[in-house]
Design an enzyme around this catalytic site. Structure first.
Site, PDB file in Angstrom:
ATOM      1  N   SER A  11     -75.123-102.788  48.465  1.00 25.55           N
ATOM      2  CA  SER A  11     -73.803-102.658  47.868  1.00 25.55           C
ATOM      3  C   SER A  11     -73.154-101.350  48.315  1.00 25.55           C
ATOM      4  CB  SER A  11     -73.921-102.664  46.341  1.00 25.55           C
ATOM      5  OG  SER A  11     -72.703-102.314  45.720  1.00 25.55           O
TER       6      SER A  11
ATOM      7  N   TYR B 275     -77.822 -97.769  39.384  1.00 30.50           N
ATOM      8  CA  TYR B 275     -77.526 -98.902  40.258  1.00 30.50           C
ATOM      9  C   TYR B 275     -77.378 -98.441  41.701  1.00 30.50           C
ATOM     10  CZ  TYR B 275     -75.130-103.018  42.146  1.00 30.50           C
ATOM     11  OH  TYR B 275     -74.762-104.110  42.917  1.00 30.50           O
TER      12      TYR B 275
END
Length: 318
Positions: free
Chosen positions: A159, A185
């Site tokens: 990501s 994350y």
């Protein structure tokens, strides 16, 4: 070395990328294949002729997805298997039960922005455990199957959030530093890229390629932990607070799956390994804080890749 590009672009779909690609006789595994870009990745690979297995936590949802893929592709060899990346027992059971070669492994599943610090029974922070360690255990456990394929491809969905944090090796699991959902994350997604860099080097002699990617912004179940304020911040809701199927500047699931399918099956990237892609092309190296695209230098650092590999093996051998 020049940047790797392809005929495809940010708006390309998985169907466009797979068009004309023949995967007859190939076997593919997609984690998190029950919904979102995982479902669209699996659908595209099946439409290319591959035998596809959906590795999912919820097998009922997986069976519904498999039935949909069978109906839209005409393939009857779409299978479903239980896999919970945060549960070592299911990962070990899955890898022990796999037989025969594996030509395509797409590490797609993930969890994002858990609001509170949670840990697995091993004491691992859940996002790091799911997004990195679980996939690492799966990949390492399937090594022989990948070798047997003679030219296997490993695809790791990362990501742009990796730009939010490097891997903090001194305190990966937030034992002493304050927990922050996006830092956790981001760290897990940086780890996914570093692990790919290490895989590319260590498994090159086995004729296995490994690449990571940012799929783009896509509205999927991944956003389930975001509150309304966070959804508004990222532009995912309208003025009435209703979620938008495709917010401005975001992609459809079919577009989001395109780069995964490119790395999994396209002849345009045959032999390419150890790279990070977005919008169906190699990403530009960029400094964190300068935007939401590109790849951070720390995510491609060879020394950190080796360090992460060693730490990963150490944790998984406990």
């Amino acid at each position: 070395m020049s940047r790797i590009t392809t005929p495809f672009h940010a708006q390309s779909t998985a169907a466009e990328v797979i068009d004309g690609v023949d995967l007859t006789g190939k076997r593919a595994l997609v984690t998190g294949g029950a919904s979102g870009i995982g479902l669209e990745t699996a659908r595209a690979l099946a439409s290319g002729g591959a035998e596809v297995t959906l590795a999912v936590r919820n097998t009922d949802a997986g069976e519904r997805a498999a039935a949909e893929i069978r109906a839209t592709t005409g393939r009857d060899d779409v299978r479903v298997a239980l896999l919970d990346l945060a549960d070592r027992a299911t990962v070990d059971a899955f890898t022990a039960g796999w037989t025969g070669p594996l030509h395509i492994l797409v590490n797609n599943a993930g969890v994002m922005a858990l609001p509170e610090l949670t840990t697995t029974p091993e004491g691992w922070e859940t996002q790091f455990a799911t997004n990195h360690l679980g996939h690492a255990a799966l990949t390492l456990g399937l090594h022989e199957a990948l070798v047997a394929a003679r030219g296997a491809r490993v695809v790791v969905v990362s990501s742009s959030a990796h730009l939010m944090s490097p891997v903090v090796f001194d305190d990966i699991h937030f034992a002493s530093r304050p927990y922050e959902a996006w830092s956790a994350y981001g760290q897990s997604k940086t780890a996914a890229i570093l692990f790919t860099v290490a895989l590319a080097k260590k498994w090159a002699a086995d004729d296995i390629t490994a690449n990571a990617l940012h799929p783009g912004g896509i509205m999927t179940n991944l956003q389930r932990h975001l509150d309304e304020a966070q959804l508004r911040f990222v532009g995912a809701v309208d003025e009435q607070g209703r979620r938008l199927d495709v917010p401005p500047g975001w992609k459809t699931p079919q577009q989001g799956a395109a780069t995964s399918v490119l790395l999994a099956a396209s002849p345009h990237v045959r032999g390419v390994s150890g790279h990070y892609f977005e919008d169906c092309a190699e990403a530009v190296v960029t400094e964190p804080g300068t935007g939401l695209s590109g790849v951070a230098p720390y995510a491609l650092d060879a020394n950190d890749a080796d360090r992460l590999w060693d730490e990963t093996v150490r944790l998984l051998q406990r």
